[in-house]
Design an enzyme around this catalytic site. Structure first.
Site, PDB file in Angstrom:
ATOM      1  N   ASP A  22      41.754  47.713  33.183  1.00 48.66           N
ATOM      2  CA  ASP A  22      41.083  48.616  32.238  1.00 48.66           C
ATOM      3  C   ASP A  22      42.132  49.465  31.522  1.00 48.66           C
ATOM      4  O   ASP A  22      42.142  49.581  30.298  1.00 48.66           O
ATOM      5  CB  ASP A  22      40.093  49.523  32.981  1.00 48.66           C
ATOM      6  CG  ASP A  22      39.165  48.727  33.868  1.00 48.66           C
ATOM      7  OD1 ASP A  22      38.279  48.065  33.337  1.00 48.66           O
ATOM      8  OD2 ASP A  22      39.382  48.742  35.095  1.00 48.66           O
ATOM      9  N   TYR A 187      45.573  38.147  43.086  1.00 51.10           N
ATOM     10  CA  TYR A 187      44.859  38.914  44.103  1.00 51.10           C
ATOM     11  C   TYR A 187      45.274  38.301  45.449  1.00 51.10           C
ATOM     12  O   TYR A 187      46.446  38.312  45.788  1.00 51.10           O
ATOM     13  CB  TYR A 187      43.353  38.873  43.844  1.00 51.10           C
ATOM     14  CG  TYR A 187      42.978  39.311  42.429  1.00 51.10           C
ATOM     15  CD1 TYR A 187      43.179  40.628  42.014  1.00 51.10           C
ATOM     16  CD2 TYR A 187      42.457  38.406  41.509  1.00 51.10           C
ATOM     17  CE1 TYR A 187      42.847  41.034  40.722  1.00 51.10           C
ATOM     18  CE2 TYR A 187      42.117  38.808  40.218  1.00 51.10           C
ATOM     19  CZ  TYR A 187      42.326  40.114  39.826  1.00 51.10           C
ATOM     20  OH  TYR A 187      42.009  40.500  38.546  1.00 51.10           O
ATOM     21  N   GLN A 240      54.619  47.801  30.993  1.00 51.73           N
ATOM     22  CA  GLN A 240      54.030  46.640  30.303  1.00 51.73           C
ATOM     23  C   GLN A 240      55.094  45.861  29.531  1.00 51.73           C
ATOM     24  O   GLN A 240      55.072  44.636  29.485  1.00 51.73           O
ATOM     25  CB  GLN A 240      52.933  47.101  29.334  1.00 51.73           C
ATOM     26  CG  GLN A 240      51.562  47.162  29.960  1.00 51.73           C
ATOM     27  CD  GLN A 240      50.456  47.407  28.946  1.00 51.73           C
ATOM     28  OE1 GLN A 240      50.707  47.829  27.823  1.00 51.73           O
ATOM     29  NE2 GLN A 240      49.229  47.179  29.356  1.00 51.73           N
ATOM     30  N   ARG A 256      46.627  37.093  36.241  1.00 54.33           N
ATOM     31  CA  ARG A 256      45.283  37.361  36.791  1.00 54.33           C
ATOM     32  C   ARG A 256      44.506  38.240  35.823  1.00 54.33           C
ATOM     33  O   ARG A 256      45.061  38.733  34.827  1.00 54.33           O
ATOM     34  CB  ARG A 256      45.412  38.036  38.154  1.00 54.33           C
ATOM     35  CG  ARG A 256      45.772  39.497  38.062  1.00 54.33           C
ATOM     36  CD  ARG A 256      45.884  40.174  39.422  1.00 54.33           C
ATOM     37  NE  ARG A 256      45.789  41.607  39.286  1.00 54.33           N
ATOM     38  CZ  ARG A 256      46.186  42.481  40.208  1.00 54.33           C
ATOM     39  NH1 ARG A 256      46.734  42.065  41.343  1.00 54.33           N
ATOM     40  NH2 ARG A 256      46.026  43.787  40.005  1.00 54.33           N
ATOM     41  N   GLY A 257      43.251  38.501  36.149  1.00 55.84           N
ATOM     42  CA  GLY A 257      42.467  39.478  35.371  1.00 55.84           C
ATOM     43  C   GLY A 257      42.308  39.048  33.939  1.00 55.84           C
ATOM     44  O   GLY A 257      41.824  37.950  33.658  1.00 55.84           O
ATOM     45  N   GLU A 258      42.709  39.898  33.013  1.00 59.22           N
ATOM     46  CA  GLU A 258      42.552  39.568  31.594  1.00 59.22           C
ATOM     47  C   GLU A 258      43.809  39.832  30.788  1.00 59.22           C
ATOM     48  O   GLU A 258      44.267  38.975  30.042  1.00 59.22           O
ATOM     49  CB  GLU A 258      41.395  40.362  31.008  1.00 59.22           C
ATOM     50  CG  GLU A 258      40.129  39.943  31.679  1.00 59.22           C
ATOM     51  CD  GLU A 258      38.900  40.523  31.070  1.00 59.22           C
ATOM     52  OE1 GLU A 258      38.987  41.350  30.178  1.00 59.22           O
ATOM     53  OE2 GLU A 258      37.823  40.132  31.531  1.00 59.22           O
ATOM     54  N   ASP A 259      44.351  41.032  30.948  1.00 56.95           N
ATOM     55  CA  ASP A 259      45.468  41.369  30.053  1.00 56.95           C
ATOM     56  C   ASP A 259      46.702  40.529  30.368  1.00 56.95           C
ATOM     57  O   ASP A 259      47.343  39.990  29.458  1.00 56.95           O
ATOM     58  CB  ASP A 259      45.789  42.864  30.144  1.00 56.95           C
ATOM     59  CG  ASP A 259      46.720  43.292  29.024  1.00 56.95           C
ATOM     60  OD1 ASP A 259      46.366  43.064  27.854  1.00 56.95           O
ATOM     61  OD2 ASP A 259      47.815  43.784  29.317  1.00 56.95           O
ATOM     62  N   SER A 260      47.040  40.391  31.645  1.00 52.15           N
ATOM     63  CA  SER A 260      48.225  39.587  31.985  1.00 52.15           C
ATOM     64  C   SER A 260      47.983  38.117  31.638  1.00 52.15           C
ATOM     65  O   SER A 260      48.925  37.379  31.318  1.00 52.15           O
ATOM     66  CB  SER A 260      48.572  39.723  33.469  1.00 52.15           C
ATOM     67  OG  SER A 260      47.507  39.284  34.274  1.00 52.15           O
TER      68      SER A 260
HETATM   69  O1  TRH Z   1      44.934  44.344  37.303  1.00 54.96           O
HETATM   70  P1  TRH Z   1      43.996  43.294  36.896  1.00 54.96           P
HETATM   71  O2  TRH Z   1      43.497  42.444  37.959  1.00 54.96           O
HETATM   72  O3  TRH Z   1      42.800  43.951  36.138  1.00 54.96           O
HETATM   73  C1  TRH Z   1      41.434  43.585  36.333  1.00 54.96           C
HETATM   74  C2  TRH Z   1      40.927  42.743  35.202  1.00 54.96           C
HETATM   75  O4  TRH Z   1      41.225  43.289  33.937  1.00 54.96           O
HETATM   76  C3  TRH Z   1      39.440  42.570  35.330  1.00 54.96           C
HETATM   77  O5  TRH Z   1      38.928  41.840  34.283  1.00 54.96           O
HETATM   78  C4  TRH Z   1      38.801  43.940  35.374  1.00 54.96           C
HETATM   79  O6  TRH Z   1      37.460  43.830  35.427  1.00 54.96           O
HETATM   80  C5  TRH Z   1      39.335  44.640  36.600  1.00 54.96           C
HETATM   81  O7  TRH Z   1      40.742  44.798  36.462  1.00 54.96           O
HETATM   82  C6  TRH Z   1      38.711  45.992  36.787  1.00 54.96           C
HETATM   83  O8  TRH Z   1      44.695  42.321  35.817  1.00 54.96           O
HETATM   84  P2  TRH Z   1      45.078  42.476  34.283  1.00 54.96           P
HETATM   85  O9  TRH Z   1      43.861  42.517  33.435  1.00 54.96           O
HETATM   86  O10 TRH Z   1      46.040  41.453  34.001  1.00 54.96           O
HETATM   87  O11 TRH Z   1      45.791  43.897  34.182  1.00 54.96           O
HETATM   88  C7  TRH Z   1      47.052  44.133  34.686  1.00 54.96           C
HETATM   89  C8  TRH Z   1      47.809  45.064  33.763  1.00 54.96           C
HETATM   90  O12 TRH Z   1      48.971  45.564  34.439  1.00 54.96           O
HETATM   91  C9  TRH Z   1      48.312  44.386  32.506  1.00 54.96           C
HETATM   92  O13 TRH Z   1      48.221  45.277  31.414  1.00 54.96           O
HETATM   93  C10 TRH Z   1      49.775  44.095  32.805  1.00 54.96           C
HETATM   94  C11 TRH Z   1      50.111  45.299  33.628  1.00 54.96           C
HETATM   95  N1  TRH Z   1      51.256  45.178  34.526  1.00 54.96           N
HETATM   96  C12 TRH Z   1      52.358  45.984  34.322  1.00 54.96           C
HETATM   97  O14 TRH Z   1      52.381  46.759  33.339  1.00 54.96           O
HETATM   98  N2  TRH Z   1      53.398  45.948  35.199  1.00 54.96           N
HETATM   99  C13 TRH Z   1      53.413  45.106  36.265  1.00 54.96           C
HETATM  100  O15 TRH Z   1      54.394  45.107  37.045  1.00 54.96           O
HETATM  101  C14 TRH Z   1      52.288  44.242  36.458  1.00 54.96           C
HETATM  102  C15 TRH Z   1      52.282  43.282  37.598  1.00 54.96           C
HETATM  103  C16 TRH Z   1      51.231  44.314  35.576  1.00 54.96           C
END
Ligand code: TRH
Length: 354
Positions: A22, A187, A240, A256-260
């Site tokens: 988020d 995860y 990021q 995983r998730g969406e942004d990555s």
């Molecule tokens: O952390 P997430 O699993 O987030 C999830 C999903 O968005 C899911 O859809 C949502 O419903 C839930 O959260 C609540 O994975 P995501 O989306 O990839 O987000 C990770 C963020 O962290 C992304 O912006 C990349 C960032 N990141 C860093 O900035 N530094 C890091 O070292 C890592 C590993 C990630």
């Protein structure tokens, strides 16, 4: 040609539910709007994550702690409610009291499912509460021209072109050699022990860069140290921008998730996605819809399904040389999709008198 709005003030509301997605999506959006000359207030109920995700801040972006005591701020011209997070009632009342209420968009989750095209842009009239009478509109990121597309920063290509992979890897203690370099952000996939075993037994050596948090904890549970052909590197939490550098440095990324996941696609190397699991298994259809878009060969499709627990089949062997062209084609197609910030600006301009 649709009208284009001048730089205006945006209020983005973000509730951190769990994990980092988020905050990650909202920060990326806020920073890119700022980079394009807009003023942004990013309202967040938990700002701690930004200390490592965006320690440098971003021009024109102000972070507003969103607690019970809601700051008395006049709404800007655009309000983005991320993932239906319900802005505070007092803020909604201020929006409704304006002679020209802000354009109000609900930014939704990314999916390749067909409902996205149907739902993108739909109005949602507010019937109750202090914002009764206002209309918000759904905004869906997605994988077709009839969706909000994907966010790609304007400086993405230039940053990428200037990036020195070998220098970055050396900082991580990896000297370029014949080893394949992989990153792991996940995860707790049930197939993780199989993956670690497969890498340890492979003919080719592997350097596995494990991200901090749940991925590192999961790896620790199964293999405190690498063995055989597998060498493990445990990373700190990266910003990021640094996380992009990690993705650009690897021959294959687990995301995983969406942004990555989007960043993995834009990195251009094969990206194996662990989708955010939902209790009702709604993520199964979401994964299948993405596979429909990706059109991977059978073994890569099987890998995705096994990694996400959709099947109990053993993980196929990683085959990066054969999967690389699939990733390159996905990269080209992702580049050709609508750009999310441009689409947001366009959709605001079409719906308002700003
Ligand atoms: O952390 P997430 O699993 O987030 C999830 C999903 O968005 C899911 O859809 C949502 O419903 C839930 O959260 C609540 O994975 P995501 O989306 O990839 O987000 C990770 C963020 O962290 C992304 O912006 C990349 C960032 N990141 C860093 O900035 N530094 C890091 O070292 C890592 C590993 C990630």
């Amino acid at each position: 040609m649709p009208p284009i709005i001048e730089a205006v003030r945006w209020d983005i509301f973000c509730k951190v539910i769990d994990n980092h997605g988020d905050a990650g999506v909202c920060w990326r959006l806020a920073a890119e709007l700022g980079a394009r000359g807009h003023d942004v207030r990013l309202w967040m109920d938990d700002t701690a994550v930004l200390q490592w995700m965006a320690p440098q801040g971003a021009p024109r972006v102000e972070v507003v702690p969103w607690s019970h005591a809601v700051p008395d701020l006049a709404p800007g011209q655009v309000v983005i409610e991320a993932f239906g997070c319900d802005p505070p009632l007092s803020f909604l009342a201020r929006m409704a009291a304006l002679a020209t209420p802000p354009a109000w968009l609900n930014l939704e989750y990314l999916s390749a499912e067909s409902y996205v095209e149907r739902s993108h842009g739909l109005p949602s009239p507010v019937m109750h509460g202090p914002a009764a009478g206002l209309v918000k509109h759904f905004f869906y990121p997605g994988f077709t021209a009839r969706t909000g597309g994907l966010l790609r920063e304007r400086d993405f290509a230039a940053r990428r072109a200037a990036f020195d992979r070998n220098a970055w890897l050396r900082q991580c203690g990896i000297t370029p050699s014949g080893a394949r370099v992989l990153s792991l952000f996940c995860y707790e996939p049930a197939a993780l022990p199989q993956l670690l075993e497969q890498l340890a037994r492979a003919d080719q050596p592997t350097e596995l860069l494990v991200t901090a948090g749940r991925a590192a904890a999961a790896v620790h549970r199964h293999a405190a140290q690498g063995h055989g052909a597998l060498r493990l590197h445990f990373l700190p939490l990266l910003s990021q921008r640094e996380y992009d550098h990690l993705l650009w440095s690897c021959d294959l990324n687990f995301v995983r998730g969406e942004d990555s996941f989007v960043r993995g696609l834009l990195a251009g190397a094969p990206a194996i996605w662990q989708i955010y699991p939902q209790d009702d298994d709604a993520h199964h259809a979401k994964l299948e819809a993405f596979l429909g878009w990706l059109q991977p060969p059978g073994d890569l499709r099987d890998f995705f399904r096994a990694w996400n627990g959709l099947t109990r089949q053993p993980l196929p062997a990683l085959d990066i040389p054969r999967w690389a062209p699939v990733a390159a084609s996905a990269f080209d197609r992702a580049q050709a999709l609508p750009e999310l910030v441009e689409e947001l600006v366009r959709s605001v301009a079409q719906r308002s008198t700003i």
